[in-house]
Design an enzyme around this catalytic site. Structure first.
Site, PDB file in Angstrom:
ATOM      1  N   HIS A  40       5.366   6.374 -30.323  1.00  0.00           N
ATOM      2  CA  HIS A  40       6.523   7.282 -30.398  1.00  0.00           C
ATOM      3  C   HIS A  40       7.277   7.205 -29.084  1.00  0.00           C
ATOM      4  CE1 HIS A  40       8.905  10.929 -30.746  1.00  0.00           C
ATOM      5  NE2 HIS A  40       8.546  11.038 -32.013  1.00  0.00           N
TER       6      HIS A  40
ATOM      7  N   THR B 244      10.659  11.931 -38.854  1.00  0.00           N
ATOM      8  CA  THR B 244       9.360  11.849 -39.528  1.00  0.00           C
ATOM      9  C   THR B 244       9.315  12.739 -40.765  1.00  0.00           C
ATOM     10  OG1 THR B 244       8.037  11.269 -37.575  1.00  0.00           O
ATOM     11  CG2 THR B 244       6.907  12.440 -39.313  1.00  0.00           C
TER      12      THR B 244
ATOM     13  N   ASP C 155       8.029   4.822 -40.562  1.00  0.00           N
ATOM     14  CA  ASP C 155       8.876   5.970 -40.939  1.00  0.00           C
ATOM     15  C   ASP C 155      10.348   5.802 -40.563  1.00  0.00           C
ATOM     16  OD1 ASP C 155       8.258   6.356 -38.210  1.00  0.00           O
ATOM     17  OD2 ASP C 155       8.163   8.543 -38.388  1.00  0.00           O
TER      18      ASP C 155
ATOM     19  N   GLU D 194       3.940   5.249 -37.048  1.00  0.00           N
ATOM     20  CA  GLU D 194       5.021   5.945 -36.343  1.00  0.00           C
ATOM     21  C   GLU D 194       6.018   4.946 -35.728  1.00  0.00           C
ATOM     22  OE1 GLU D 194       5.900   9.120 -36.296  1.00  0.00           O
ATOM     23  OE2 GLU D 194       7.589   8.520 -35.051  1.00  0.00           O
TER      24      GLU D 194
HETATM   25  C1  GP9 Z   1       5.160  14.928 -34.418  1.00  0.00           C
HETATM   26  C2  GP9 Z   1       5.504  13.603 -34.985  1.00  0.00           C
HETATM   27  C3  GP9 Z   1       6.849  13.073 -34.496  1.00  0.00           C
HETATM   28  O1  GP9 Z   1       4.078  15.587 -34.958  1.00  0.00           O
HETATM   29  O2  GP9 Z   1       5.263  13.448 -36.326  1.00  0.00           O
HETATM   30  O3  GP9 Z   1       7.935  13.254 -35.308  1.00  0.00           O
HETATM   31  P1  GP9 Z   1       9.328  12.498 -35.028  1.00  0.00           P
HETATM   32  O4  GP9 Z   1       9.788  12.857 -33.632  1.00  0.00           O
HETATM   33  O5  GP9 Z   1       9.091  11.025 -35.147  1.00  0.00           O
HETATM   34  O6  GP9 Z   1      10.255  12.992 -36.085  1.00  0.00           O
HETATM   35 MN    MN Z   2       8.526   9.630 -36.603  1.00  0.00          MN
END
Ligand code: GP9
Ligand code: MN
Length: 432
Positions: A200, A82, A259, A38
């Site tokens: 995140h 994501t 990502d 992430e």
């Molecule tokens: C939530 C996660 C976050 O389940 O995958 O997504 P993002 O905010 O990075 O698009």
């Molecule tokens: Mn993400």
């Protein structure tokens, strides 16, 4: 209608490449664990804070003899973040011009996904994620893509324990522990997509789990980034140790990718500090869009590959490594390892990077040197820029047409692939 598909099919066929014989089928029949790191940027690789590596486990993995690492690999996500990365990785289709394609089309469209191919090739396909299944419409979308299993938050022990959660869901170390257990029970060969979460925005972590110094840019939303990245790295290290202990590593390929950015371009002064510069140019910011992509498997010919590519190219690359033919389907990327790989990386805002030139925020640069150029000054360069822009625009708009028009439902003349029927997927294969 079916007629809309014809020019798109023609365009895609023109990009088809002959696989690299040194790699074709190298992962055939192996388990695949694809780990979604992430918000993880390439600059973190080998990066140090106060003399300490932020991600020692991932660094070691990157430099291993049997790891093929890509040094010029870019994230290409748009508003879907994501979910755009997932759409590109699993389908070689771009996220849509606005919104999230998974949210708007995941439940209803026909897809020619990697999981669909693998399922038809005898693989068990599973996704793992420590958030509720509805996020980014994954619950519905993964059925359309042919996932046999989706282990979302409720599948994890004591998942609602507040001490096990931070931000969007389960902490990566807690998540990896149960994930490893589930992996061991999957019928082999399997393909597993493991989506991490703790690294995140806003990069918060409980005190007990922080064992790394924050950076000192003075930007509050930036300085915790290396701490959650370090925690993610430790969780990765723990999963790798488990694979080794269980012997699963012997017949398993592990793939890592980032990502999208963790620190957005809105934080220029902080980015400059992290890079040890007084200010950043658009060239620096273009490089800032790089994310990791690396593949490790026993016996795989490793090394650092400097080809220019991005998330859209992952599925074609993996299909060739798996020795599965996908030449008759609609994919917008090309195999990064093929001699004819198209080194044009398209971004959702119309910017692009190639092995020769790049366009970022309206400025043009020589990719290798960062020299600012004016394409108009040189007719040869102007011509290349024009051709590149036209390829980028066509590629993005054709991909959008495929998704917004659900054009893959018209795709019939396909010898490689059977249409995925989402009703065949309930995430409880063999257990009902
Ligand atoms: C939530 C996660 C976050 O389940 O995958 O997504 P993002 O905010 O990075 O698009
Ligand atoms: Mn993400």
């Amino acid at each position: 209608s079916v007629a809309d598909l014809a020019p798109i099919e023609k365009f895609v066929k023109q990009q088809n490449t002959t696989p690299n014989p040194a790699y074709y089928g190298a992962l055939k029949g192996k388990n695949i664990i694809m780990i979604h790191l992430e918000s993880f940027q390439q600059f973190l690789i080998d990066y140090k804070v106060d003399g300490k590596e932020v991600t020692p486990n991932i660094n070691k993995f990157y430099h291993e003899q049997n790891t093929l690492g890509f040094s010029n690999f870019y994230n290409q996500v748009g508003q879907g973040k994501t979910s755009d990365a997932e759409m590109m990785l699993d389908n070689s289709l771009y996220g849509t011009a606005s919104g999230s394609a998974m949210t708007n089309y995941g439940a209803t469209n026909t897809f020619q996904s990697m999981e669909g191919y693998l399922d038809q090739d005898g693989y068990t396909t599973a996704a793992f994620h420590g958030d509720v299944p509805s996020f980014w419409n994954r619950e519905a979308t993964y059925k359309s893509w042919g996932f046999d299993y989706f282990f979302s938050k409720a599948y994890y022990k004591d998942a609602d324990n507040p001490a096990y959660n931070v931000g969007y869901g389960l902490k990566d170390k807690i998540f990896m522990k149960d994930t490893a257990n589930y992996l061991q029970q999957l019928p082999q060969p399997y393909f597993a997509k493991v989506i991490t979460l703790t690294n995140h925005y806003p990069y918060t972590l409980d005190k007990e789990n922080i064992d790394f110094p924050a950076t000192k840019t003075g930007d509050k939303t930036v300085d915790g980034y290396v701490q959650t990245a370090h925690y993610l790295d430790e969780s990765f290290g723990e999963l790798m140790a488990y694979l080794q202990k269980s012997g699963m590593d012997k017949n398993t390929a592990v793939i890592l990718y980032g990502d999208h950015y963790g620190i957005s371009e809105n934080h220029k002064p902080a980015i400059a500090k992290l890079l040890g510069k007084t200010s950043v140019t658009n060239y620096d910011l273009a490089n800032w869009e790089k994310v990791p992509f690396m593949i490790n498997a026993p016996g795989l010919k490793g090394g650092i590959n400097n080809t220019y590519g991005g998330e859209i190219d992952v599925m074609p690359t993996l299909m060739d490594l798996l020795g599965i033919s996908d030449t008759n389907t609609i994919h917008f990327g090309t195999d990064l390892l093929a001699a004819a790989h198209k080194q044009i990386v398209a971004f959702r805002n119309g910017d692009w990077v190639t092995n020769e030139y790049m366009k970022h925020n309206g400025q043009y640069f020589v990719t290798a040197t960062g020299t600012l150029i004016s394409p108009k000054a040189d007719p040869r360069v102007e011509q290349i820029v024009k051709q590149t822009q036209s390829y980028v625009n066509t590629s993005l708009s054709y991909s959008d047409k495929v998704i917004t028009g659900d054009l893959l439902r018209f795709f019939k003349t396909n010898t490689d692939f059977k249409k995925i029927n989402r009703k065949d997927y309930s995430y409880n294969k063999g257990t009902s």
